[in-house]
Design a protein around this motif. Structure first.
Motif, short mmCIF file in Angstrom:
data_model
loop_
_atom_site.label_atom_id
_atom_site.label_comp_id
_atom_site.label_asym_id
_atom_site.label_seq_id
_atom_site.Cartn_x
_atom_site.Cartn_y
_atom_site.Cartn_z
N TRP A 37 -49.97 41.75 8.06
CA TRP A 37 -49.01 40.93 9.11
C TRP A 37 -49.36 40.92 10.45
CZ3 TRP A 37 -46.21 36.70 7.06
CH2 TRP A 37 -45.94 36.71 5.63
N ARG A 38 -49.37 39.83 11.10
CA ARG A 38 -49.82 39.66 12.56
C ARG A 38 -48.69 38.71 13.21
NH1 ARG A 38 -54.76 42.48 12.99
NH2 ARG A 38 -56.00 42.26 11.11
N TYR A 39 -48.79 38.65 14.38
CA TYR A 39 -47.84 37.89 15.25
C TYR A 39 -48.61 36.65 16.01
CZ TYR A 39 -44.27 41.12 13.59
OH TYR A 39 -43.29 42.01 12.92
N ALA A 40 -48.14 35.73 16.09
CA ALA A 40 -48.55 34.45 16.84
C ALA A 40 -47.35 33.48 17.01
CB ALA A 40 -49.72 33.82 15.97
N HIS A 41 -47.73 32.28 17.53
CA HIS A 41 -46.83 31.25 17.75
C HIS A 41 -47.17 29.92 16.96
CE1 HIS A 41 -45.30 33.80 20.73
NE2 HIS A 41 -44.30 33.11 20.89
N ALA A 42 -46.45 28.96 16.92
CA ALA A 42 -46.96 27.88 16.08
C ALA A 42 -46.23 26.57 16.73
CB ALA A 42 -46.35 27.76 14.55
N THR A 43 -46.77 25.41 16.72
CA THR A 43 -46.26 24.36 17.10
C THR A 43 -46.53 23.17 16.01
OG1 THR A 43 -48.31 23.98 18.52
CG2 THR A 43 -46.65 24.57 19.70
N PHE A 44 -46.52 22.14 16.29
CA PHE A 44 -46.98 20.95 15.47
C PHE A 44 -47.50 19.83 15.93
CE2 PHE A 44 -42.56 19.83 16.49
CZ PHE A 44 -42.57 18.45 16.56
N TYR A 45 -48.26 18.78 15.39
CA TYR A 45 -48.76 17.66 15.74
C TYR A 45 -48.60 16.53 14.82
CZ TYR A 45 -53.27 18.34 13.46
OH TYR A 45 -54.31 18.66 12.35
N GLY A 46 -48.59 15.22 15.13
CA GLY A 46 -48.54 14.28 14.43
C GLY A 46 -46.83 14.04 13.83
N ASP A 47 -46.76 13.23 12.97
CA ASP A 47 -45.10 12.98 12.46
C ASP A 47 -45.21 13.18 11.21
OD1 ASP A 47 -46.68 10.90 10.98
OD2 ASP A 47 -46.05 9.25 12.12
#
Length: 263
Positions: A37-47
């Motif tokens: 396991w590692r750490y990061a960030h997430a966003t989203f694109y589109g609908d």
């Protein structure tokens, strides 16, 4: 006593190596294992329809037809690795955010696109995909399995996991009689590809060069020959053979299925 001691030492060494590989997520006993396991960030694109995620830098085209659906993500350049990250599978869970859904659920996504750097934005304020950050820009339906989409960006824990595919690898043909361009999809195991070679029914093995994303090319006259492929995984180094994937009358624009796949 010498041979007995040597045998014991070898067995002990083999056991240690096996444990290390299993923990690190390497290729063990014919199967790819989950990584740390590692750490990061997430966003989203589109609908919610994920229509804007179709296509992408990996070249998979319509992701519904390719079998990936809406469980996909674009990777920051650190994870994308010039296209060698295409097809990799990641388990992602929301963590340490009030926007996470109850129980911190997780989901598995396939890498199908590149999230390019935004050098006009600070890496911690808009330039989420700038190197050396590890970041996932997820299809919105995938993001919504983890957290309230109004959060915009969430901290996540992630790890590489085996890609569980139904059936064999798929080879989408492009190019012409003198230039063969192949997009490889539905790759199991580690999900990625390091190198490929093609063999016509009248030729020896011909090495293919990496074009972009999940595509490989050969500048050879191969029309009129049944084609087989040799595929090597980027992560594990394992090589498998997909024999007689396409008939002698193959055509560009058609996807041919094989029975061979990584595990």
């Amino acid at each position: 006593m010498g041979p007995i001691s040597s045998s014991w030492s070898f067995n002990k060494f083999f056991s240690i190596v096996f444990v290390v590989f299993a923990i690190s997520g390497e290729f063990v006993a014919g199967y790819y294992r989950p990584g740390p396991w590692r750490y990061a960030h997430a966003t989203f694109y589109g609908d919610e329809t994920a229509s804007e995620t179709m296509g992408g830098a990996c070249g998979y085209g319509n992701l519904f037809n390719s079998g990936y659906g809406v469980s996909t993500a674009a990777l920051s350049t650190t994870l994308f690795k010039d296209g060698y990250g295409c097809g990799q599978c990641f388990q992602i869970t929301c963590t340490k955010s009030p926007h996470c859904y109850y129980g911190n659920p997780s989901t598995v996504v396939t890498a199908t696109n590149l999230c390019p750097p935004n050098w006009y934005q600070d890496s911690n304020n808009g330039g989420w995909c700038n190197p050396p950050r590890s970041h996932f820009d997820m299809a919105k339906p995938a993001f919504m399995k983890l957290a309230n989409w109004k959060a915009g960006i969430i901290p996540v824990a992630y790890r590489r996991v085996p890609c569980k595919r139904v059936g064999g690898m798929r080879f989408q043909f492009q190019g012409n009689a003198y230039w063969l361009l192949i997009f490889v999809m539905n790759v199991g195991g580690a999900g990625d590809i390091k190198s490929m070679a093609v063999k016509g029914s009248r030729t020896n093995w011909i090495s293919m060069s990496h074009n972009w994303g999940a595509s490989y090319q050969a500048f050879s006259s191969l029309y009129g020959q049944a084609l087989s492929f040799r595929v090597t995984s980027y992560t594990t180094g394992e090589t498998i053979y997909a024999w007689n994937v396409a008939p002698a009358n193959w055509n560009a624009g058609i996807t041919y299925k094989s029975s061979a796949n990584f595990r």
